[in-house]
Design a protein around this motif. Structure first.
Motif, PDB file in Angstrom:
ATOM      1  N   ASP A   9       6.568  -4.533   5.542  1.00  0.00           N
ATOM      2  CA  ASP A   9       7.882  -4.905   5.028  1.00  0.00           C
ATOM      3  C   ASP A   9       8.230  -3.905   3.931  1.00  0.00           C
ATOM      4  O   ASP A   9       7.733  -3.994   2.810  1.00  0.00           O
ATOM      5  CB  ASP A   9       7.860  -6.331   4.484  1.00  0.00           C
ATOM      6  N   SER A  10       9.072  -2.937   4.294  1.00  0.00           N
ATOM      7  CA  SER A  10       9.421  -1.855   3.391  1.00  0.00           C
ATOM      8  C   SER A  10      10.890  -1.957   3.010  1.00  0.00           C
ATOM      9  O   SER A  10      11.740  -2.170   3.867  1.00  0.00           O
ATOM     10  CB  SER A  10       9.144  -0.515   4.084  1.00  0.00           C
ATOM     11  N   ARG A  11      11.185  -1.780   1.732  1.00  0.00           N
ATOM     12  CA  ARG A  11      12.575  -1.884   1.291  1.00  0.00           C
ATOM     13  C   ARG A  11      13.380  -0.656   1.672  1.00  0.00           C
ATOM     14  O   ARG A  11      14.594  -0.713   1.766  1.00  0.00           O
ATOM     15  CB  ARG A  11      12.649  -2.139  -0.217  1.00  0.00           C
ATOM     16  N   SER A  67       6.119   1.988  -0.672  1.00  0.00           N
ATOM     17  CA  SER A  67       5.991   2.080  -2.127  1.00  0.00           C
ATOM     18  C   SER A  67       5.183   0.926  -2.700  1.00  0.00           C
ATOM     19  O   SER A  67       5.187  -0.174  -2.156  1.00  0.00           O
ATOM     20  CB  SER A  67       7.379   2.061  -2.778  1.00  0.00           C
ATOM     21  N   THR A  68       4.546   1.201  -3.834  1.00  0.00           N
ATOM     22  CA  THR A  68       3.816   0.156  -4.537  1.00  0.00           C
ATOM     23  C   THR A  68       4.802  -0.747  -5.269  1.00  0.00           C
ATOM     24  O   THR A  68       5.891  -0.317  -5.632  1.00  0.00           O
ATOM     25  CB  THR A  68       2.831   0.759  -5.560  1.00  0.00           C
ATOM     26  N   GLY A  69       4.398  -1.987  -5.460  1.00  0.00           N
ATOM     27  CA  GLY A  69       5.204  -2.916  -6.249  1.00  0.00           C
ATOM     28  C   GLY A  69       6.274  -3.667  -5.485  1.00  0.00           C
ATOM     29  O   GLY A  69       6.513  -4.832  -5.748  1.00  0.00           O
ATOM     30  N   PHE A  70       6.940  -3.011  -4.548  1.00  0.00           N
ATOM     31  CA  PHE A  70       8.053  -3.641  -3.842  1.00  0.00           C
ATOM     32  C   PHE A  70       7.750  -3.932  -2.375  1.00  0.00           C
ATOM     33  O   PHE A  70       8.220  -4.918  -1.829  1.00  0.00           O
ATOM     34  CB  PHE A  70       9.302  -2.756  -3.917  1.00  0.00           C
ATOM     35  N   ASP A  71       6.997  -3.057  -1.732  1.00  0.00           N
ATOM     36  CA  ASP A  71       6.723  -3.199  -0.307  1.00  0.00           C
ATOM     37  C   ASP A  71       5.484  -4.060  -0.086  1.00  0.00           C
ATOM     38  O   ASP A  71       4.627  -4.181  -0.961  1.00  0.00           O
ATOM     39  CB  ASP A  71       6.553  -1.827   0.334  1.00  0.00           C
ATOM     40  N   SER A  72       5.409  -4.639   1.100  1.00  0.00           N
ATOM     41  CA  SER A  72       4.315  -5.566   1.388  1.00  0.00           C
ATOM     42  C   SER A  72       3.870  -5.446   2.838  1.00  0.00           C
ATOM     43  O   SER A  72       4.533  -4.811   3.661  1.00  0.00           O
ATOM     44  CB  SER A  72       4.755  -7.005   1.090  1.00  0.00           C
ATOM     45  N   VAL A  73       2.754  -6.086   3.123  1.00  0.00           N
ATOM     46  CA  VAL A  73       2.240  -6.220   4.483  1.00  0.00           C
ATOM     47  C   VAL A  73       1.940  -7.692   4.723  1.00  0.00           C
ATOM     48  O   VAL A  73       1.738  -8.454   3.780  1.00  0.00           O
ATOM     49  CB  VAL A  73       0.965  -5.372   4.718  1.00  0.00           C
ATOM     50  N   ARG A  77      -1.521  -0.570  -5.107  1.00  0.00           N
ATOM     51  CA  ARG A  77      -1.959   0.819  -5.267  1.00  0.00           C
ATOM     52  C   ARG A  77      -2.074   1.499  -3.910  1.00  0.00           C
ATOM     53  O   ARG A  77      -2.431   0.865  -2.925  1.00  0.00           O
ATOM     54  CB  ARG A  77      -3.300   0.896  -5.984  1.00  0.00           C
ATOM     55  N   ILE A  78      -1.811   2.790  -3.896  1.00  0.00           N
ATOM     56  CA  ILE A  78      -1.970   3.617  -2.702  1.00  0.00           C
ATOM     57  C   ILE A  78      -2.753   4.856  -3.120  1.00  0.00           C
ATOM     58  O   ILE A  78      -2.439   5.486  -4.141  1.00  0.00           O
ATOM     59  CB  ILE A  78      -0.604   4.054  -2.123  1.00  0.00           C
ATOM     60  N   TYR A  79      -3.771   5.219  -2.336  1.00  0.00           N
ATOM     61  CA  TYR A  79      -4.576   6.407  -2.602  1.00  0.00           C
ATOM     62  C   TYR A  79      -4.587   7.312  -1.382  1.00  0.00           C
ATOM     63  O   TYR A  79      -4.790   6.844  -0.256  1.00  0.00           O
ATOM     64  CB  TYR A  79      -6.031   6.028  -2.917  1.00  0.00           C
ATOM     65  N   SER A  80      -4.398   8.612  -1.605  1.00  0.00           N
ATOM     66  CA  SER A  80      -4.553   9.597  -0.531  1.00  0.00           C
ATOM     67  C   SER A  80      -6.043   9.793  -0.270  1.00  0.00           C
ATOM     68  O   SER A  80      -6.842   9.776  -1.206  1.00  0.00           O
ATOM     69  CB  SER A  80      -3.951  10.940  -0.937  1.00  0.00           C
ATOM     70  N   MET A  81      -6.379   9.990   1.002  1.00  0.00           N
ATOM     71  CA  MET A  81      -7.772  10.247   1.365  1.00  0.00           C
ATOM     72  C   MET A  81      -7.827  11.326   2.428  1.00  0.00           C
ATOM     73  O   MET A  81      -6.865  11.527   3.163  1.00  0.00           O
ATOM     74  CB  MET A  81      -8.431   8.990   1.955  1.00  0.00           C
TER      75      MET A  81
END
Length: 160
Positions: A92-94, A100-106, A120-124
């Motif tokens: 669920d992305s705005r 994005s962090t804070g606003f978007d969800s799964v 939080r989101i981290y690149s790997m």
């Protein structure tokens, strides 16, 4: 004979310890230590986001991939039940095409009432992706993204 019995019991004990499942607390501790040790880069947004596949690590961490070579470790703001058992994940992305962090969800289709917000989101790298899965949940299965009609329309707008 006594040494053989002791050796057999030791092997049995080690096998049972190695095959036990980690608790959610243990998984979170391992993941947090991995983030620190590997100095994973924290991001606030993934642009040009198009889910390719995903892997649940725990009830608060999962890996989202935009391609087989672009994994992102995602921490949820709260525990999200059913991730291990759900064959699909709903994003669920705005803003279409970004995450994005804070606003978007799964959330899972089975549990649509409770959205799990991304904290939080981290690149790997691909290697880090494999390492963290084997450390936390070696039995985890990569789950392909299911394409919905709306997602295909969004993708067509982004790539005419």
């Amino acid at each position: 004979m006594k040494k053989l019995i002791v050796l057999s019991l030791l092997c049995l004990a080690l096998t049972s310890c190695a095959s036990r499942n980690l608790s959610e607390t243990e998984k979170s501790s391992i993941i947090e230590a991995y983030i620190t040790d590997e100095k994973l880069e924290q991001r606030s947004t993934i642009t040009a986001f198009n889910l390719d596949s995903w892997t649940p690590l725990s009830d608060q961490y999962l890996i989202l991939r935009t391609s087989p070579f672009r994994p992102y470790l995602v921490k949820l703001a709260s525990r999200c039940q059913d991730l291990d058992f759900s064959p699909t994940l709903v994003i669920d992305s705005r803003m279409s095409g970004s995450l994005s962090t804070g606003f978007d969800s799964v959330y899972t289709p089975q549990n649509q009432v409770f959205k799990c917000y991304i904290s939080r989101i981290y690149s790997m790298s691909k290697e880090q992706n494999k390492a963290i899965i084997s450390a936390v949940n070696p039995k985890a299965e990569d789950k392909p993204a299911e394409k919905t009609e709306a997602a295909e329309q969004d993708q067509a707008l982004l790539n005419p």
